[in-house]
Design a protein around this motif. Structure first.
Motif, PDB file in Angstrom:
ATOM      1  N   ARG A   1       1.401  -1.017  -0.040  1.00  0.00           N
ATOM      2  CA  ARG A   1       0.182   0.128  -0.053  1.00  0.00           C
ATOM      3  C   ARG A   1       1.055   0.792  -0.007  1.00  0.00           C
ATOM      4  O   ARG A   1       1.482   1.064   1.214  1.00  0.00           O
ATOM      5  CB  ARG A   1      -0.305   0.109   1.303  1.00  0.00           C
ATOM      6  CG  ARG A   1      -1.742  -1.667   1.639  1.00  0.00           C
ATOM      7  CD  ARG A   1      -2.708  -1.084   0.754  1.00  0.00           C
ATOM      8  NE  ARG A   1      -3.893  -0.181   0.726  1.00  0.00           N
ATOM      9  CZ  ARG A   1      -5.000  -0.162  -0.665  1.00  0.00           C
ATOM     10  NH1 ARG A   1      -4.905  -0.655  -1.077  1.00  0.00           N
ATOM     11  NH2 ARG A   1      -6.048   1.379  -0.429  1.00  0.00           N
TER      12      ARG A   1
ATOM     13  N   ALA B   1       0.422   4.450   0.418  1.00  0.00           N
ATOM     14  CA  ALA B   1       0.002   5.363   1.228  1.00  0.00           C
ATOM     15  C   ALA B   1       1.113   5.560   2.669  1.00  0.00           C
ATOM     16  O   ALA B   1       1.325   5.906   3.039  1.00  0.00           O
ATOM     17  CB  ALA B   1      -1.234   5.394   1.894  1.00  0.00           C
ATOM     18  N   GLU B   2       1.228   3.628   2.730  1.00  0.00           N
ATOM     19  CA  GLU B   2       1.567   3.408   4.091  1.00  0.00           C
ATOM     20  C   GLU B   2       3.343   2.930   4.048  1.00  0.00           C
ATOM     21  O   GLU B   2       3.668   3.573   4.914  1.00  0.00           O
ATOM     22  CB  GLU B   2       1.194   1.976   4.795  1.00  0.00           C
ATOM     23  CG  GLU B   2      -0.460   1.289   4.593  1.00  0.00           C
ATOM     24  CD  GLU B   2      -1.272   0.598   5.199  1.00  0.00           C
ATOM     25  OE1 GLU B   2       0.269  -1.153   4.840  1.00  0.00           O
ATOM     26  OE2 GLU B   2      -2.080  -0.075   5.294  1.00  0.00           O
ATOM     27  N   VAL B   3       3.653   3.154   2.889  1.00  0.00           N
ATOM     28  CA  VAL B   3       4.608   3.492   2.988  1.00  0.00           C
ATOM     29  C   VAL B   3       5.891   4.871   2.719  1.00  0.00           C
ATOM     30  O   VAL B   3       6.111   5.069   3.313  1.00  0.00           O
ATOM     31  CB  VAL B   3       5.226   2.456   1.362  1.00  0.00           C
ATOM     32  CG1 VAL B   3       7.033   2.728   1.750  1.00  0.00           C
ATOM     33  CG2 VAL B   3       5.248   0.821   1.194  1.00  0.00           C
TER      34      VAL B   3
ATOM     35  N   LYS C   1       4.281   7.133   3.907  1.00  0.00           N
ATOM     36  CA  LYS C   1       4.162   7.955   5.804  1.00  0.00           C
ATOM     37  C   LYS C   1       4.858   6.855   6.032  1.00  0.00           C
ATOM     38  O   LYS C   1       5.472   7.880   7.470  1.00  0.00           O
ATOM     39  CB  LYS C   1       2.885   6.988   6.429  1.00  0.00           C
ATOM     40  CG  LYS C   1       2.362   7.853   7.688  1.00  0.00           C
ATOM     41  CD  LYS C   1       1.483   6.661   8.784  1.00  0.00           C
ATOM     42  CE  LYS C   1       1.544   7.436   9.770  1.00  0.00           C
ATOM     43  NZ  LYS C   1       1.873   6.767  10.565  1.00  0.00           N
ATOM     44  N   ASP C   2       5.144   5.931   6.426  1.00  0.00           N
ATOM     45  CA  ASP C   2       6.632   4.880   6.916  1.00  0.00           C
ATOM     46  C   ASP C   2       7.798   6.044   7.018  1.00  0.00           C
ATOM     47  O   ASP C   2       8.204   6.445   7.993  1.00  0.00           O
ATOM     48  CB  ASP C   2       6.478   3.627   6.979  1.00  0.00           C
ATOM     49  CG  ASP C   2       5.527   2.826   7.311  1.00  0.00           C
ATOM     50  OD1 ASP C   2       4.998   3.320   7.788  1.00  0.00           O
ATOM     51  OD2 ASP C   2       5.470   1.795   7.488  1.00  0.00           O
TER      52      ASP C   2
ATOM     53  N   ASP D   1       7.428   9.301   8.914  1.00  0.00           N
ATOM     54  CA  ASP D   1       7.839   9.216  10.141  1.00  0.00           C
ATOM     55  C   ASP D   1       9.716   8.974  10.097  1.00  0.00           C
ATOM     56  O   ASP D   1       9.698   8.916  11.563  1.00  0.00           O
ATOM     57  CB  ASP D   1       7.237   7.549  10.438  1.00  0.00           C
ATOM     58  CG  ASP D   1       5.493   8.254  10.245  1.00  0.00           C
ATOM     59  OD1 ASP D   1       4.981   9.622  10.134  1.00  0.00           O
ATOM     60  OD2 ASP D   1       4.936   7.395  10.274  1.00  0.00           O
TER      61      ASP D   1
END
Length: 194
Positions: free
Chosen positions: A122, A124-126, A128-129, A132
């Motif tokens: 996904r 969006a998750e990558v 965001k990580d 972060d």
């Protein structure tokens, strides 16, 4: 924010003092460049800090496309192709920028880690990580700043950080910072960029 870097790999017996002298003479020419957030004049020396090569590899964070384009097409960049041949210039779209507790200290070391975005994840998750991770890096002792960016033509992430002393024990290439031009660093947008 836009990230940019080119690498000039030099012969194994190249006198890296020439690079140091060049940056000492010319580094300040970008100290007031319009649209530039920062340029870290980076160098790796073969056999030092685990580097397998002699390399000059400046890293840029741009506030504006106009500033970057003026640098590339307005004549300032031309000295690199004239002196070393024309290197590929990598560009990444900014995901995040953070300042560390040592933000007011001079940067001595840079850490750069590139990684592929795997298929089947996904996005969006990558992303965001990755954003972060910039915050996690700047929480470390001696962190000056950190940025994360992505090249969607290659699906490659780049994590870039500057440190006042030794780089943290982390995966990536370690570079010596010869000079830092940062005319628009205070205007680089903090945090995640979406």
């Amino acid at each position: 924010m836009h990230a940019m870097q080119y690498e000039i790999t030099l012969p194994a017996d190249y006198d890296m003092g020439i690079v140091r002298d060049r940056v000492a003479r010319k580094g300040r020419l970008l100290d007031n460049w319009e649209g530039l957030g920062l340029k870290a004049f980076l160098m790796r020396e073969r056999g030092t800090g685990g580097s397998p090569v002699n390399q000059y590899a400046p890293f840029y964070l741009w506030n504006t496309m106009e500033g970057m384009n003026t640098f590339l097409w307005g004549g300032a960049f031309q000295v690199i192709p004239d002196d070393f041949g024309r290197p590929p210039v990598r560009q990444w779209t900014g995901l995040a920028y953070e300042e560390g507790a040592a933000a007011g200290s001079p940067a001595r070391v840079a850490l750069r880690r590139r990684q592929q975005v795997p298929d089947g994840v996904r996005l969006a998750e990558v992303m965001k990580d990755a954003a972060d991770e910039a915050g996690r890096l700047t929480a470390g002792d001696g962190a000056v700043l950190a940025a994360a960016a992505v090249d969607t033509s290659r699906w490659e992430l780049v994590h870039f950080s500057l440190w006042e002393g030794d780089a943290p024990k982390a995966e990536g290439e370690v570079f010596e910072v010869l000079h830092l031009s940062s005319p628009g660093r205070d205007r680089l947008p903090r945090g995640r960029r979406w």
